[in-house]
Design a protein around this motif. Structure first.
Motif, PDB file in Angstrom:
ATOM      1  N   PHE A  25       0.811  -1.217   0.000  1.00  0.00           N
ATOM      2  CA  PHE A  25       0.000   0.000   0.000  1.00  0.00           C
ATOM      3  C   PHE A  25       0.851   1.277   0.000  1.00  0.00           C
ATOM      4  O   PHE A  25       0.333   2.359   0.259  1.00  0.00           O
ATOM      5  N   ASN A  26       2.115   1.135  -0.328  1.00  0.00           N
ATOM      6  CA  ASN A  26       3.045   2.262  -0.225  1.00  0.00           C
ATOM      7  C   ASN A  26       2.587   3.488  -1.012  1.00  0.00           C
ATOM      8  O   ASN A  26       2.711   4.629  -0.557  1.00  0.00           O
ATOM      9  N   ASP A  27       2.044   3.267  -2.201  1.00  0.00           N
ATOM     10  CA  ASP A  27       1.672   4.389  -3.076  1.00  0.00           C
ATOM     11  C   ASP A  27       0.416   5.109  -2.614  1.00  0.00           C
ATOM     12  O   ASP A  27       0.162   6.240  -3.043  1.00  0.00           O
ATOM     13  N   VAL A  28      -0.394   4.469  -1.795  1.00  0.00           N
ATOM     14  CA  VAL A  28      -1.662   5.094  -1.372  1.00  0.00           C
ATOM     15  C   VAL A  28      -1.636   5.535   0.091  1.00  0.00           C
ATOM     16  O   VAL A  28      -2.518   6.260   0.538  1.00  0.00           O
ATOM     17  N   LEU A  29      -0.633   5.113   0.830  1.00  0.00           N
ATOM     18  CA  LEU A  29      -0.511   5.482   2.247  1.00  0.00           C
ATOM     19  C   LEU A  29       0.218   6.817   2.332  1.00  0.00           C
ATOM     20  O   LEU A  29       1.433   6.884   2.145  1.00  0.00           O
ATOM     21  N   VAL A  30      -0.523   7.885   2.561  1.00  0.00           N
ATOM     22  CA  VAL A  30       0.075   9.221   2.497  1.00  0.00           C
ATOM     23  C   VAL A  30      -0.315  10.054   3.716  1.00  0.00           C
ATOM     24  O   VAL A  30      -1.445   9.996   4.193  1.00  0.00           O
ATOM     25  N   VAL A  31       0.624  10.839   4.191  1.00  0.00           N
ATOM     26  CA  VAL A  31       0.346  11.796   5.266  1.00  0.00           C
ATOM     27  C   VAL A  31      -0.385  12.982   4.657  1.00  0.00           C
ATOM     28  O   VAL A  31       0.047  13.543   3.649  1.00  0.00           O
ATOM     29  N   ASN A  32      -1.518  13.347   5.269  1.00  0.00           N
ATOM     30  CA  ASN A  32      -2.301  14.484   4.783  1.00  0.00           C
ATOM     31  C   ASN A  32      -2.289  15.569   5.845  1.00  0.00           C
ATOM     32  O   ASN A  32      -2.894  15.435   6.904  1.00  0.00           O
ATOM     33  N   ASN A  33      -1.592  16.656   5.554  1.00  0.00           N
ATOM     34  CA  ASN A  33      -1.437  17.732   6.531  1.00  0.00           C
ATOM     35  C   ASN A  33      -2.706  18.549   6.748  1.00  0.00           C
ATOM     36  O   ASN A  33      -2.768  19.371   7.653  1.00  0.00           O
ATOM     37  N   LYS A  34      -3.725  18.334   5.899  1.00  0.00           N
ATOM     38  CA  LYS A  34      -5.008  19.010   6.096  1.00  0.00           C
ATOM     39  C   LYS A  34      -5.791  18.378   7.243  1.00  0.00           C
ATOM     40  O   LYS A  34      -6.700  18.979   7.805  1.00  0.00           O
ATOM     41  N   LEU A  35      -5.432  17.145   7.553  1.00  0.00           N
ATOM     42  CA  LEU A  35      -6.132  16.429   8.616  1.00  0.00           C
ATOM     43  C   LEU A  35      -5.386  16.614   9.933  1.00  0.00           C
ATOM     44  O   LEU A  35      -4.171  16.502   9.992  1.00  0.00           O
ATOM     45  N   ASP A  36      -6.133  16.883  10.982  1.00  0.00           N
ATOM     46  CA  ASP A  36      -5.532  16.892  12.314  1.00  0.00           C
ATOM     47  C   ASP A  36      -6.537  16.265  13.278  1.00  0.00           C
ATOM     48  O   ASP A  36      -7.657  15.914  12.904  1.00  0.00           O
ATOM     49  N   ARG A  37      -6.130  16.134  14.532  1.00  0.00           N
ATOM     50  CA  ARG A  37      -6.977  15.418  15.485  1.00  0.00           C
ATOM     51  C   ARG A  37      -8.270  16.160  15.795  1.00  0.00           C
ATOM     52  O   ARG A  37      -9.263  15.552  16.175  1.00  0.00           O
ATOM     53  N   THR A  38      -8.274  17.480  15.640  1.00  0.00           N
ATOM     54  CA  THR A  38      -9.530  18.201  15.882  1.00  0.00           C
ATOM     55  C   THR A  38     -10.545  17.863  14.801  1.00  0.00           C
ATOM     56  O   THR A  38     -11.743  17.745  15.070  1.00  0.00           O
ATOM     57  N   LEU A  39     -10.071  17.683  13.567  1.00  0.00           N
ATOM     58  CA  LEU A  39     -10.965  17.414  12.447  1.00  0.00           C
ATOM     59  C   LEU A  39     -11.553  16.004  12.513  1.00  0.00           C
ATOM     60  O   LEU A  39     -12.711  15.791  12.145  1.00  0.00           O
TER      61      LEU A  39
END
Length: 470
Positions: A25-39
């Protein structure tokens, strides 16, 4: 460091298989900086009109729902949530013009959703005026009538005596109001129970303040201010009135006010029982967050609310067993007796190497008495088999090109990290989904203090899965 060779060998195999799935799943596992724990938690709802009334810690935010629908350009149609909670997906998607449907088991979630549909959404000037009367004049104070109040073993003595009397007076007095006003007043009451009690929700149970008089074996707990009933209900009614009048309603990023809200429908009961009865190929998206595989027992953490709604000990035990397997007290469910068509989902779980190796490891830890609760093995096994069945049903009821968005956490038991995101995504792939993305929050969460003390700290991923029916 685990000295036992068999444990070390099984952990080595778990890590190797985990790495294989990570590569897959390397190509689809991405860090998304728009997401945070409040969201992806209730935190962002604290400033949102209507959503802020009741603090449902397991909820994600309305902004997350709107972000996903907008970012992935989900076509108009019906949005579905098989674990509706207090209805965040249903209401947030409805505000954007989607019709929505959901399933909820717990009476507290059902009550709050129904109250919003049939109370809040129908409140007119006359109902708001009546709420203002309640806030200003507090008519329950003059009532000589007392409504009955159910108590469970885990809620007995939860309120100061004076508070308990006022809760019963309040319940008795609201019965004289119109249905719409009753529903809003009951929502207000449910929203303040924790703040006027000696308890605080703490994941697996209720924590009791030292002032309760209960004998507590652990270190005394001080929850801080315990509000008196009059103060708490007055503040909550003011908040509700402001939101109903629009005084504090936030300007929406998506101009919600220009869109006609969609219809909302709620199914009451277990999603395992209801999903197989739903017609195939009818939803454009599923947005959900199932219970996590983390031992959290909603029947305990929401016991105050359940008791106030009349749930007794027998009903509580029944609810606990109907929950998706997420607590150590869940018994194994006869899945093929619920739906014989789940053979495919079960076989996929049977053949999932990483998952089965984790079960072998937990079984061995149980045998050598290193598992701190023997129910963990049964819970983890039940969780993935049941979730596999839910995923199969989700694929069936989605339209072609429909999205499934899921918020979930990874977990760790007896030193073994369980990549829930990878295992469920592989199951989904084998059931026909295309794994578009596994969106990872920038900062992983830590595991329990007990796990860290014994096995060291290891950050665990929190993700939003994005799967598509192709």
């Amino acid at each position: 460091m685990i000295a036992d060779p068999k444990s070390e060998n099984l952990l080595f195999t778990i890590n190797r298989l985990d790495e294989q799935l990570l590569r897959h799943f390397n190509d689809v596992l991405v860090v998304n900086n728009k997401l945070d724990r409040t969201l992806v938690s209730f935190q962002a709802n604290k400033t949102e009109a209507f959503y802020r009334w009741y603090k449902y810690k397991e909820a994600f935010s309305s902004r997350l729902v709107k972000f996903l629908l907008q970012d992935y350009q989900v076509q108009r149609g019906i949005v579905f949530d098989p674990f509706a909670g207090i209805g965040t997906t249903l209401f947030a998607a409805s505000e954007l013009g989607y019709n929505t449907e959901g399933i909820e088991l717990l009476p507290i979630g059902i009550e709050l959703i129904e109250n919003k549909i049939h109370g809040v959404n129908k409140a007119q000037t006359s109902e708001i005026s009546r709420l203002k009367y309640w806030q200003k004049n507090q008519p329950w104070q003059q009532s000589k009538g007392l409504d009955d109040l159910t108590f469970l073993k885990i809620t007995k003595g939860a309120y100061p005596k004076e508070t308990e009397i006022q809760v019963r007076q309040y319940l008795y007095t609201i019965k004289r109001e119109s249905e719409v006003v009753q529903k809003i007043l009951l929502t207000a009451l449910l929203s303040i129970l924790e703040s006027v009690s000696f308890t605080r929700k703490d994941g697996q149970y209720l924590r009791w303040d030292y002032r309760s008089g209960r004998q507590i074996k652990s270190r005394p707990f001080d929850k801080g201010k315990i509000y008196n009933f009059q103060e708490a209900i007055t503040i909550k009614l003011e908040e509700i009135i402001n939101d109903l009048q629009g005084d504090e309603k936030q300007l929406s990023l998506f101009n919600d006010n220009l869109i006609k809200s969609g219809d909302i429908k709620l199914y009451q009961g277990s999603c395992l029982n209801i999903l197989p009865k739903i017609e195939a190929n009818q939803y454009t998206a599923i947005i959900t967050s199932p219970p996590y595989c983390n031992r959290y027992d909603y029947t305990r953490t929401y016991a105050l609310e359940l008791a106030l709604l009349g749930v007794d000990e027998e009903k509580l035990r029944h609810l606990r067993q109907e929950l998706l397997s997420c607590t150590v007290e869940n018994k194994e469910k006869a899945l093929l007796e619920i739906n014989k068509d789940w053979k495919k989902a079960i076989k996929i779980c049977d053949n999932e190497q990483l998952f089965q190796t984790i079960l072998s490891y937990l079984y061995y830890q149980k045998e050598i008495k290193k598992l701190n609760n023997n129910g963990i093995l049964r819970m983890v096994k039940g969780y993935f088999y049941e979730m596999s069945c839910v995923i199969q049903e989700s694929f069936r009821i989605l339209k072609d090109d429909g999205f499934l968005f899921m918020v979930n956490d990874n977990v760790r038991y007896a030193g073994a990290s369980i990549p829930v995101d990878l295992i469920l995504s592989k199951i989904a792939e084998n059931l026909g989904f295309m794994i578009e993305k596994i969106l990872v929050l920038p900062n992983g969460k830590g595991n329990s203090s007990q796990q860290m003390g014994t096995h060291g700290r290891k950050p665990l991923r929190k993700c939003v899965y994005v799967w598509r029916k192709k």
